[in-house]
Structure formats: C-alpha cells, structure tokens
Design a protein around this motif. Sequence first.
Motif, PDB file in Angstrom:
ATOM      1  N   ASP A  41     -51.804   5.328  21.540  1.00  0.00           N
ATOM      2  CA  ASP A  41     -52.706   4.270  21.078  1.00  0.00           C
ATOM      3  C   ASP A  41     -52.122   3.517  19.888  1.00  0.00           C
ATOM      4  OD1 ASP A  41     -53.045   6.004  18.887  1.00  0.00           O
ATOM      5  OD2 ASP A  41     -54.934   6.786  19.633  1.00  0.00           O
ATOM      6  N   GLY A  42     -52.817   2.475  19.498  1.00  0.00           N
ATOM      7  CA  GLY A  42     -52.427   1.685  18.338  1.00  0.00           C
ATOM      8  C   GLY A  42     -53.659   1.091  17.683  1.00  0.00           C
ATOM      9  N   VAL A  43     -53.593   0.893  16.367  1.00  0.00           N
ATOM     10  CA  VAL A  43     -54.754   0.404  15.632  1.00  0.00           C
ATOM     11  C   VAL A  43     -54.296  -0.214  14.316  1.00  0.00           C
ATOM     12  CG1 VAL A  43     -55.206   2.606  14.475  1.00  0.00           C
ATOM     13  CG2 VAL A  43     -57.086   1.023  14.868  1.00  0.00           C
ATOM     14  N   TYR A  44     -55.049  -1.185  13.833  1.00  0.00           N
ATOM     15  CA  TYR A  44     -54.817  -1.719  12.486  1.00  0.00           C
ATOM     16  C   TYR A  44     -55.574  -0.844  11.494  1.00  0.00           C
ATOM     17  CZ  TYR A  44     -52.592  -6.054  13.956  1.00  0.00           C
ATOM     18  OH  TYR A  44     -51.709  -6.981  14.462  1.00  0.00           O
ATOM     19  N   VAL A  45     -54.896  -0.436  10.431  1.00  0.00           N
ATOM     20  CA  VAL A  45     -55.504   0.388   9.386  1.00  0.00           C
ATOM     21  C   VAL A  45     -55.088  -0.165   8.026  1.00  0.00           C
ATOM     22  CG1 VAL A  45     -55.590   2.485  10.795  1.00  0.00           C
ATOM     23  CG2 VAL A  45     -53.593   2.050   9.371  1.00  0.00           C
ATOM     24  N   PRO A  46     -55.865   0.128   6.983  1.00  0.00           N
ATOM     25  CA  PRO A  46     -55.469  -0.306   5.637  1.00  0.00           C
ATOM     26  C   PRO A  46     -54.131   0.312   5.225  1.00  0.00           C
ATOM     27  CG  PRO A  46     -57.760   0.401   5.655  1.00  0.00           C
ATOM     28  CD  PRO A  46     -57.169   0.785   6.980  1.00  0.00           C
ATOM     29  N   MET A  47     -53.336  -0.477   4.490  1.00  0.00           N
ATOM     30  CA  MET A  47     -52.022   0.009   4.049  1.00  0.00           C
ATOM     31  C   MET A  47     -52.117   1.299   3.242  1.00  0.00           C
ATOM     32  SD  MET A  47     -49.922  -3.343   2.911  1.00  0.00           S
ATOM     33  CE  MET A  47     -49.484  -4.616   4.063  1.00  0.00           C
ATOM     34  N   GLN A  48     -53.175   1.432   2.438  1.00  0.00           N
ATOM     35  CA  GLN A  48     -53.284   2.626   1.598  1.00  0.00           C
ATOM     36  C   GLN A  48     -53.611   3.883   2.409  1.00  0.00           C
ATOM     37  OE1 GLN A  48     -55.493   0.030   1.180  1.00  0.00           O
ATOM     38  NE2 GLN A  48     -57.567   0.818   1.209  1.00  0.00           N
ATOM     39  N   ASP A  49     -53.924   3.717   3.708  1.00  0.00           N
ATOM     40  CA  ASP A  49     -54.247   4.866   4.548  1.00  0.00           C
ATOM     41  C   ASP A  49     -53.063   5.400   5.341  1.00  0.00           C
ATOM     42  OD1 ASP A  49     -56.817   4.704   3.632  1.00  0.00           O
ATOM     43  OD2 ASP A  49     -57.703   4.033   5.510  1.00  0.00           O
ATOM     44  N   VAL A  50     -51.853   4.911   5.070  1.00  0.00           N
ATOM     45  CA  VAL A  50     -50.673   5.450   5.734  1.00  0.00           C
ATOM     46  C   VAL A  50     -49.639   5.883   4.711  1.00  0.00           C
ATOM     47  CG1 VAL A  50     -50.977   4.123   7.851  1.00  0.00           C
ATOM     48  CG2 VAL A  50     -49.584   3.189   6.042  1.00  0.00           C
ATOM     49  N   GLU A  51     -48.871   6.877   5.089  1.00  0.00           N
ATOM     50  CA  GLU A  51     -47.814   7.401   4.207  1.00  0.00           C
ATOM     51  C   GLU A  51     -46.498   7.349   4.980  1.00  0.00           C
ATOM     52  OE1 GLU A  51     -46.572  11.821   2.739  1.00  0.00           O
ATOM     53  OE2 GLU A  51     -48.663  11.250   2.481  1.00  0.00           O
ATOM     54  N   VAL A  52     -45.498   6.743   4.386  1.00  0.00           N
ATOM     55  CA  VAL A  52     -44.181   6.644   5.021  1.00  0.00           C
ATOM     56  C   VAL A  52     -43.550   8.022   5.048  1.00  0.00           C
ATOM     57  CG1 VAL A  52     -41.877   5.639   4.844  1.00  0.00           C
ATOM     58  CG2 VAL A  52     -43.884   4.250   4.288  1.00  0.00           C
ATOM     59  N   ILE A  53     -43.000   8.365   6.187  1.00  0.00           N
ATOM     60  CA  ILE A  53     -42.316   9.654   6.368  1.00  0.00           C
ATOM     61  C   ILE A  53     -40.839   9.425   6.111  1.00  0.00           C
ATOM     62  CG2 ILE A  53     -41.720  11.443   8.015  1.00  0.00           C
ATOM     63  CD1 ILE A  53     -44.361  10.828   9.425  1.00  0.00           C
ATOM     64  N   GLU A  54     -40.274  10.225   5.257  1.00  0.00           N
ATOM     65  CA  GLU A  54     -38.829  10.143   4.975  1.00  0.00           C
ATOM     66  C   GLU A  54     -38.066  10.582   6.208  1.00  0.00           C
ATOM     67  OE1 GLU A  54     -37.382   9.063   2.155  1.00  0.00           O
ATOM     68  OE2 GLU A  54     -39.358   8.611   1.326  1.00  0.00           O
ATOM     69  N   GLU A  55     -37.131   9.756   6.630  1.00  0.00           N
ATOM     70  CA  GLU A  55     -36.308  10.114   7.773  1.00  0.00           C
ATOM     71  C   GLU A  55     -35.102  10.882   7.287  1.00  0.00           C
ATOM     72  OE1 GLU A  55     -35.484   7.363  10.775  1.00  0.00           O
ATOM     73  OE2 GLU A  55     -37.360   6.268  10.529  1.00  0.00           O
ATOM     74  N   GLU A  56     -34.829  12.000   7.960  1.00  0.00           N
ATOM     75  CA  GLU A  56     -33.682  12.834   7.582  1.00  0.00           C
ATOM     76  C   GLU A  56     -32.434  12.296   8.229  1.00  0.00           C
ATOM     77  OE1 GLU A  56     -34.469  16.874   8.472  1.00  0.00           O
ATOM     78  OE2 GLU A  56     -36.409  16.866   7.504  1.00  0.00           O
ATOM     79  N   ASN A  57     -31.362  12.258   7.460  1.00  0.00           N
ATOM     80  CA  ASN A  57     -30.080  11.757   8.002  1.00  0.00           C
ATOM     81  C   ASN A  57     -29.186  12.882   8.419  1.00  0.00           C
ATOM     82  OD1 ASN A  57     -30.793   9.098   7.536  1.00  0.00           O
ATOM     83  ND2 ASN A  57     -30.075   9.160   5.424  1.00  0.00           N
TER      84      ASN A  57
END
Length: 57
Positions: A41-57
Amino acid sequence: MEVGQKVKYTGTEFKDFMLGTYTIVDIKNVFATVRIENEHDGVYVPMQDVEVIEEEN
C-alpha cells in the motif's frame, strides 16, 4: 528527506497496520507530507511521522 529513501512510520494514527519499511515516492513541502509506499500500500503521512532508516554499506 529525499525521494527513494527508506523510512519507517513512527506516527500513532496508523501504527497498528503500517509496519515494516516504506520508500518515499513523493514529497509535498506545502503540506509537510510525504507519500510512502511498500509492496502492499501507499499513503500520504506527515513528515514528522516518518523516520529515515540508515542504509548499511
């Protein structure tokens, strides 16, 4: 935040069914929202409700 980044939902409104990781596919700065999607699924959400996940290299 940038389109293509992996995030997880940290808000409270949809916390019971928005589990796992999502990808940012659109950013609406005027409304301070982002569209996040995964394979189900997909949805619009407020920016403050998401946390960027650090991608491991």
